[in-house]
Design a protein around this motif. Structure first.
Motif, short mmCIF file in Angstrom:
data_model
loop_
_atom_site.label_atom_id
_atom_site.label_comp_id
_atom_site.label_asym_id
_atom_site.label_seq_id
_atom_site.Cartn_x
_atom_site.Cartn_y
_atom_site.Cartn_z
N LYS A 220 0.84 -1.20 0.00
CA LYS A 220 0.00 0.00 0.00
C LYS A 220 0.88 1.25 0.00
O LYS A 220 2.01 1.24 0.47
CB LYS A 220 -0.90 0.00 1.23
CG LYS A 220 -1.75 -1.25 1.38
CD LYS A 220 -2.75 -1.36 0.25
CE LYS A 220 -3.73 -2.49 0.47
NZ LYS A 220 -3.10 -3.81 0.50
N ILE B 193 1.75 4.98 1.24
CA ILE B 193 1.56 5.77 2.45
C ILE B 193 0.85 7.08 2.08
O ILE B 193 1.29 7.82 1.20
CB ILE B 193 2.93 6.11 3.10
CG1 ILE B 193 3.60 4.83 3.62
CG2 ILE B 193 2.77 7.13 4.22
CD1 ILE B 193 2.86 4.17 4.74
N ILE C 20 1.42 10.41 7.73
CA ILE C 20 1.89 9.94 9.04
C ILE C 20 0.98 10.57 10.09
O ILE C 20 0.74 11.78 10.05
CB ILE C 20 3.35 10.37 9.32
CG1 ILE C 20 4.25 10.13 8.09
CG2 ILE C 20 3.89 9.66 10.55
CD1 ILE C 20 4.40 8.71 7.67
N LYS D 259 1.94 5.00 10.31
CA LYS D 259 1.91 5.33 8.88
C LYS D 259 0.56 4.84 8.34
O LYS D 259 0.24 3.66 8.48
CB LYS D 259 3.06 4.61 8.15
CG LYS D 259 4.43 5.11 8.56
CD LYS D 259 5.52 4.22 8.01
CE LYS D 259 6.88 4.63 8.56
NZ LYS D 259 7.86 3.56 8.52
N ILE E 161 0.35 0.95 9.28
CA ILE E 161 1.53 0.17 9.60
C ILE E 161 1.89 0.47 11.04
O ILE E 161 1.74 1.59 11.50
CB ILE E 161 2.69 0.54 8.66
CG1 ILE E 161 2.34 0.20 7.21
CG2 ILE E 161 3.96 -0.19 9.07
CD1 ILE E 161 3.39 0.56 6.21
N MET E 162 2.43 -0.49 11.71
CA MET E 162 2.74 -0.49 13.15
C MET E 162 2.77 0.88 13.86
O MET E 162 3.26 1.86 13.30
CB MET E 162 4.07 -1.20 13.39
CG MET E 162 5.27 -0.49 12.83
SD MET E 162 6.85 -1.06 13.50
CE MET E 162 7.08 -2.65 12.79
N HIS F 227 4.03 3.39 16.77
CA HIS F 227 5.23 3.63 17.59
C HIS F 227 4.89 4.60 18.70
O HIS F 227 4.15 5.56 18.48
CB HIS F 227 6.32 4.31 16.75
CG HIS F 227 7.08 3.38 15.89
ND1 HIS F 227 7.89 2.41 16.39
CD2 HIS F 227 7.14 3.27 14.54
CE1 HIS F 227 8.43 1.74 15.38
NE2 HIS F 227 7.98 2.24 14.26
#
Lengths: 88, 548
Positions: free
Chosen positions: A20, A22, A25, A38, A46-47, A49
């Protein structure tokens, strides 16, 4: 721009395995503190943080995270579009 | 007609050069880049002789062919180098640098924001930083940079990065494209990775050295082409050991010659020649014989060709060369069909695979013949080193190439490669599908080294295949069996073999049995006792034809 074609999905009807893109953010304040993710153009992510206070304070002051300076992804902080100091 | 001398004398009075490189790289390349070559360039002797300078494709600019480009997040990077290895276009490169050196280089950047951005490209990693610091040495910083002029946007690097998630794709804009250009120029100005950071036992580190980067990108291959990665990696493993001065390539006409010699662009930094479709091995014998006369025994000669050129049309020439015992290496880019001419079936095509000349229709359901196993045939020639490998298994691949180069005789490397348009897979799937081809026994890994012993079971090594004693590999966590049907389900070339309910056709089931028969043969030759010996005599009841 021409949209990417996922040939495998077209020909096999199977779920796309294409990476995919991005979209932005995202920095969000949660009960556990500030988190960054992201976000894909499809809405997935995505993961996550955990972000330190110093980093988020700099972002809120209009300083773009150094790793995003090359590429310039859009940044959204608590649903608001990030603007650099000279854009504010 | 402007008469150009055949050989341009050098200023040093040494041997004449074949081509005036400076003139070619400016006058000819510029004319092609500007689109004025057809009308502006006069026909000359150099053009007639089809000589192209080494690495001229470095001047080719693909900045505007893809809408996206990789975005690097150094916080997630571990320095594994897999993105650098798997890129088909040499568009993503890595470097290790000492902190003081980086700071010194950054002083040349006037804009403080740009300087911060470039500094942030470098990550502290366990591999290059803390491991060294624990030894009392200064650690290095690892950085990844993308060349926007070479990146075609296939996203193979994101697939290679996988769960690390240090890479993702982002839309290009005029602003960030210029940033990528500037940052890559900064990367090129940095000194080479100090040798102390290159662990020779870690094959993944080879592409940190200039000696291993002998394919500059700028080739006209499709986005994500699996062949490009195989060619880069073969050159890396050969160049790392022997140096760029000791490599020569002869390539059989096919996709690989078209995209690496689209005049005037050449991605190779080593001498390269193009043979006819059918005679690359014969051409190689001539080159090898002449090199040996000149005392160049140490130079490594690689013959390159697709499965059409090597398994089909040039098969006799290959067999003759293997029988000669000459020190020639052959790299087969096995896409399982004739990629360049539109996707006709070859003898390497899988059973049931749909392709031109083996269409899926009412009477025929894809390819009916069994796949020719070139690796097996080559093993039966006297004392030939043989490997079957993929770029996705980079340690296996590099070991195979290094061993082939060391072997004092003929060697054949069968490399599985994807052909995205003909296989019906996405641009970022070269590595993924190559792994699945191995896991599903479609294309087992093997190394046959005659130096290991007299018996086949001593020579043949199947390590690297999952579940090597089993018929089919089963994923331990999920219990899912990975078989040929699993593989076929993921590719467009087999899509017509699945009904709406997802059930495979009887022809595909026969193909599955063909792959099992081949795997069992390899197990037997390698002296591997299966966990569950089959009671059936042969998994393929009727060879050569599908049940109708």
């Amino acid at each position: 721009m021409i949209p990417r074609t996922d040939r495998m999905q077209e020909e096999t009807g199977k779920q796309s395995m294409l990476t995919k893109i991005i979209d932005h953010i995202e920095y969000t304040q949660t009960e556990d503190g500030w988190m960054s993710r992201k976000i894909h153009d499809s809405g997935g992510s995505i993961m996550a943080h955990k972000i330190g206070d110093g980093e988020i304070e700099a972002i809120q002051a209009g300083k773009r995270p150094a790793w995003t300076i090359i590429g310039l992804p859009r940044i959204i902080v608590n649903d608001a579009l990030f603007k650099e100091t000279d854009e504010q | 007609m402007n008469e150009t001398p055949v050989a341009v004398p050098t200023d040093e009075g040494k041997r004449p050069r074949l081509l005036d490189m400076d003139d070619f790289n400016s006058r000819v390349i510029d004319a092609y880049n500007e689109g004025t070559a057809e009308r502006g360039l006069e026909a000359d002797t150099d053009t007639a002789r089809s000589i192209v300078t080494a690495g001229s494709a470095v001047y080719r600019d693909f900045s505007y062919i893809a809408p996206e480009i990789p975005l690097y997040d150094p916080a997630n990077c571990v320095g594994c180098m897999e993105c650098v290895i798997e890129c088909p276009d040499t568009a993503i490169l890595g470097k290790v640098i000492e902190k003081d050196t980086l700071e010194k280089e950054l002083q040349s950047i006037e804009d403080p924001v740009e300087r911060d951005g470039l500094r942030a490209r470098f990550a502290e990693t366990q591999k290059y930083t803390t491991t060294y610091e624990k030894k009392g040495e200064e650690g290095g910083l690892f950085g990844i940079f993308i060349d926007p002029t070479k990146c075609k946007g296939c996203a193979e690097c994101i697939e290679a990065c996988g769960d690390h998630q240090a890479l993702s794709m982002i839309s290009k804009t005029e602003t960030n494209l210029e940033q990528y250009r500037r940052s890559f120029n900064f990367f090129k100005r940095l000194p080479n990775t100090p040798k102390r950071f290159i662990n020779e036992r870690l094959l993944s580190d080879m592409m940190l050295t200039e000696d291993a980067l002998l394919y500059v990108g700028g080739a006209g291959s499709c986005m994500g082409c699996g062949e490009g990665t195989v060619l880069r990696m073969m050159l890396a493993a050969t160049g790392f050991v022997y140096g760029d001065e000791n490599i020569g390539l002869v390539a059989a006409t096919g996709c690989n010659t078209v995209y690496t010699s689209t005049y005037p662009y050449n991605p190779y930094l080593v001498p390269w020649a193009n043979s006819l479709f059918e005679n690359v091995a014969t051409f190689g014998m001539g080159v090898r014989a002449r090199w040996n006369q000149m005392g160049w025994q140490n130079k490594r000669l690689w013959c390159i060709g697709g499965d059409g050129a090597i398994l089909d049309i040039g098969f006799q020439a290959l067999s003759r060369m293997l029988a000669s015992g000459m020190d020639i290496k052959v790299l087969v880019l096995d896409t399982q069909l004739y990629s360049n001419t539109g996707g006709q079936a070859s003898t390497a095509s899988f059973m049931a695979q749909r392709s031109d000349m083996a269409e899926f229709g009412k009477v025929m359901k894809g390819k009916q013949e069994r796949r020719k196993e070139l690796a097996n045939i080559c093993m039966m020639h006297p004392d030939v080193f043989v490997a079957q490998t993929t770029a996705a298994h980079f340690n296996h691949f590099y070991r195979a190439i290094i061993a082939a180069n060391e072997y004092p005789g003929p060697a054949v490397i069968m490399a599985y490669t994807t052909c995205q348009p003909e296989h019906g897979i996405a641009d970022n799937m070269a590595m993924h599908q190559a792994k699945l081809a191995v896991d599903s026994r479609a294309f087992p890994l093997l190394i046959h080294d005659p130096r290991k012993g007299e018996r086949l079971s001593e020579r043949l090594d199947l390590r690297g295949n999952p579940g090597v004693k089993e018929d089919w590999y089963t994923i331990p966590k999920t219990g899912e069996q990975i078989d040929f049907i699993t593989f076929a389900r993921t590719e467009g070339r087999f899509s017509k073999h699945f009904g709406k309910d997802g059930k495979p056709s009887k022809e595909l089931l026969v193909a599955q049995q063909d792959r099992l028969a081949n795997w069992r043969l390899l197990q037997e030759l390698a002296g591997i006792m299966r966990d569950e010996p089959s009671k059936s005599k042969s998994p393929v009841k009727k060879t050569g034809k599908t049940a109708s």
